[in-house]
Write a protein that holds these residues in place. Structure first.
Motif, PDB file in Angstrom:
ATOM      1  N   ALA A  82       0.825  -1.207   0.000  1.00 35.04           N
ATOM      2  CA  ALA A  82       0.000   0.000   0.000  1.00 35.04           C
ATOM      3  C   ALA A  82       0.861   1.259   0.000  1.00 35.04           C
ATOM      4  N   THR A  83       1.945   1.230   0.762  1.00 29.23           N
ATOM      5  CA  THR A  83       2.829   2.386   0.848  1.00 29.23           C
ATOM      6  C   THR A  83       3.542   2.642  -0.471  1.00 29.23           C
ATOM      7  N   VAL A 121      -6.878   0.363   4.189  1.00 32.34           N
ATOM      8  CA  VAL A 121      -7.744   1.500   3.886  1.00 32.34           C
ATOM      9  C   VAL A 121      -7.733   2.515   5.028  1.00 32.34           C
ATOM     10  N   GLU A 122      -7.799   2.020   6.255  1.00 34.10           N
ATOM     11  CA  GLU A 122      -7.921   2.918   7.405  1.00 34.10           C
ATOM     12  C   GLU A 122      -6.592   3.531   7.842  1.00 34.10           C
ATOM     13  N   HIS A 124      -3.413   3.252   5.863  1.00 31.75           N
ATOM     14  CA  HIS A 124      -2.419   3.528   4.818  1.00 31.75           C
ATOM     15  C   HIS A 124      -2.977   4.271   3.605  1.00 31.75           C
ATOM     16  N   GLY A 125      -4.214   4.740   3.689  1.00 34.68           N
ATOM     17  CA  GLY A 125      -4.786   5.506   2.593  1.00 34.68           C
ATOM     18  C   GLY A 125      -4.858   4.744   1.280  1.00 34.68           C
ATOM     19  N   PHE A 126      -5.140   3.443   1.377  1.00 36.45           N
ATOM     20  CA  PHE A 126      -5.058   2.597   0.190  1.00 36.45           C
ATOM     21  C   PHE A 126      -6.122   2.928  -0.858  1.00 36.45           C
ATOM     22  N   LEU A 127      -7.343   3.223  -0.428  1.00 33.28           N
ATOM     23  CA  LEU A 127      -8.384   3.575  -1.394  1.00 33.28           C
ATOM     24  C   LEU A 127      -8.010   4.828  -2.167  1.00 33.28           C
ATOM     25  N   ALA A 128      -7.481   5.817  -1.479  1.00 35.38           N
ATOM     26  CA  ALA A 128      -7.070   7.047  -2.147  1.00 35.38           C
ATOM     27  C   ALA A 128      -5.968   6.773  -3.158  1.00 35.38           C
ATOM     28  N   ALA A 129      -5.040   5.877  -2.810  1.00 36.03           N
ATOM     29  CA  ALA A 129      -3.952   5.539  -3.724  1.00 36.03           C
ATOM     30  C   ALA A 129      -4.476   4.839  -4.975  1.00 36.03           C
ATOM     31  N   ILE A 130      -5.420   3.913  -4.801  1.00 35.93           N
ATOM     32  CA  ILE A 130      -5.994   3.223  -5.950  1.00 35.93           C
ATOM     33  C   ILE A 130      -6.699   4.212  -6.871  1.00 35.93           C
ATOM     34  N   LEU A 131      -7.544   5.058  -6.309  1.00 39.09           N
ATOM     35  CA  LEU A 131      -8.296   6.017  -7.121  1.00 39.09           C
ATOM     36  C   LEU A 131      -7.371   7.016  -7.798  1.00 39.09           C
ATOM     37  N   ARG A 132      -6.355   7.456  -7.100  1.00 38.76           N
ATOM     38  CA  ARG A 132      -5.382   8.391  -7.690  1.00 38.76           C
ATOM     39  C   ARG A 132      -4.700   7.780  -8.911  1.00 38.76           C
ATOM     40  N   ASN A 133      -4.288   6.538  -8.777  1.00 41.86           N
ATOM     41  CA  ASN A 133      -3.577   5.889  -9.878  1.00 41.86           C
ATOM     42  C   ASN A 133      -4.516   5.449 -10.992  1.00 41.86           C
ATOM     43  N   LEU A 134      -5.738   5.100 -10.656  1.00 41.67           N
ATOM     44  CA  LEU A 134      -6.703   4.780 -11.699  1.00 41.67           C
ATOM     45  C   LEU A 134      -7.017   6.031 -12.521  1.00 41.67           C
ATOM     46  N   SER A 171     -14.804  -6.246   1.947  1.00 43.48           N
ATOM     47  CA  SER A 171     -15.500  -5.892   3.187  1.00 43.48           C
ATOM     48  C   SER A 171     -16.476  -4.748   2.938  1.00 43.48           C
ATOM     49  N   PRO A 172     -17.666  -4.805   3.534  1.00 37.70           N
ATOM     50  CA  PRO A 172     -18.598  -3.679   3.417  1.00 37.70           C
ATOM     51  C   PRO A 172     -18.041  -2.413   4.066  1.00 37.70           C
ATOM     52  N   LYS A 173     -17.084  -2.571   4.961  1.00 39.78           N
ATOM     53  CA  LYS A 173     -16.465  -1.401   5.596  1.00 39.78           C
ATOM     54  C   LYS A 173     -15.735  -0.540   4.570  1.00 39.78           C
TER      55      LYS A 173
END
Length: 200
Positions: A82-83, A121-122, A124-134, A171-173
């Motif tokens: 993630a990092t 996600v909580e 390491h900001g993983f969702l933000a990283a995925i969306l940024r790179n997508l 996860s629904p979270k």
């Protein structure tokens, strides 16, 4: 070279015993650039994967797969992944991903586990990283006039799309975090808008 020799030594240790595998996994935890470095070797190697010689990258990929059977290493690997995601994803911005060399191909080993994904996600900001790179991948596929690039290759952004799908399904979270965080939701809507002219 030295890297190939080190990978070969590690593969032999892992093949001999579980203790050998734990010793190799522990070796990845040392600092990448000396005692004063805050970057673990694993993080540095994941960032550099795209620039490694093909044979070394493939051998390292196989070594990771052997080590990922250990739950403790898998958790550390996921955090490092993630990092280092921006660097790992940058490699597929410019060329179609080869599953045998890109670390993005390893995400399925842990993104299908809720206990692995939620901390990413909580913490390491993983969702933000995925969306940024997508967003970067899709933007590169659209010409200035808004038309899809004739040279578009789905392989350039498919791994990042898969990571988003894995994370949301784990996860629904994760889905709740996406729709309840204004910045994440805004980034997701931007991606959807940019995808309008992209042929999947």
């Amino acid at each position: 070279g030295r890297l190939a020799a080190a990978i070969g030594w590690a593969q032999k240790r892992v093949a001999v015993s579980d203790a050998g595998g734990r010793a190799v996994a522990a070796a990845f935890e040392g600092p990448a650039d000396g005692a004063r470095s805050m970057r673990p070797r694993l993080w540095a190697l994941l960032e550099a994967q795209g620039s490694l010689p093909y044979r070394a990258a493939v051998a390292l990929q196989r070594l990771y797969l052997r080590l990922l059977v250990d739950a403790a290493f898998k958790a550390r690997f996921a955090a490092a992944f993630a990092t280092a995601y921006d660097a790992a994803a940058a490699d597929v911005h410019h060329r179609p991903a080869r599953p045998d060399r890109t670390v993005l191909a390893l995400s399925v080993q842990f993104l299908n586990r809720e206990h692995c994904v939620v901390p990413l996600v909580e913490e390491h900001g993983f969702l933000a990283a995925i969306l940024r790179n997508l967003r970067r991948c899709v933007s590169a596929a659209v010409l200035p006039d808004g038309r899809a690039s004739p040279g578009l290759d789905f392989g350039r952004y498919a791994p990042v799309v898969s990571d988003l799908r894995y994370a949301l399904s784990a996860s629904p979270k994760v889905a709740l975090r996406l729709v309840s965080d204004a910045q994440l939701l805004g980034a997701f809507i931007e991606v959807l808008g940019a995808c309008q002219l992209v042929d999947p």
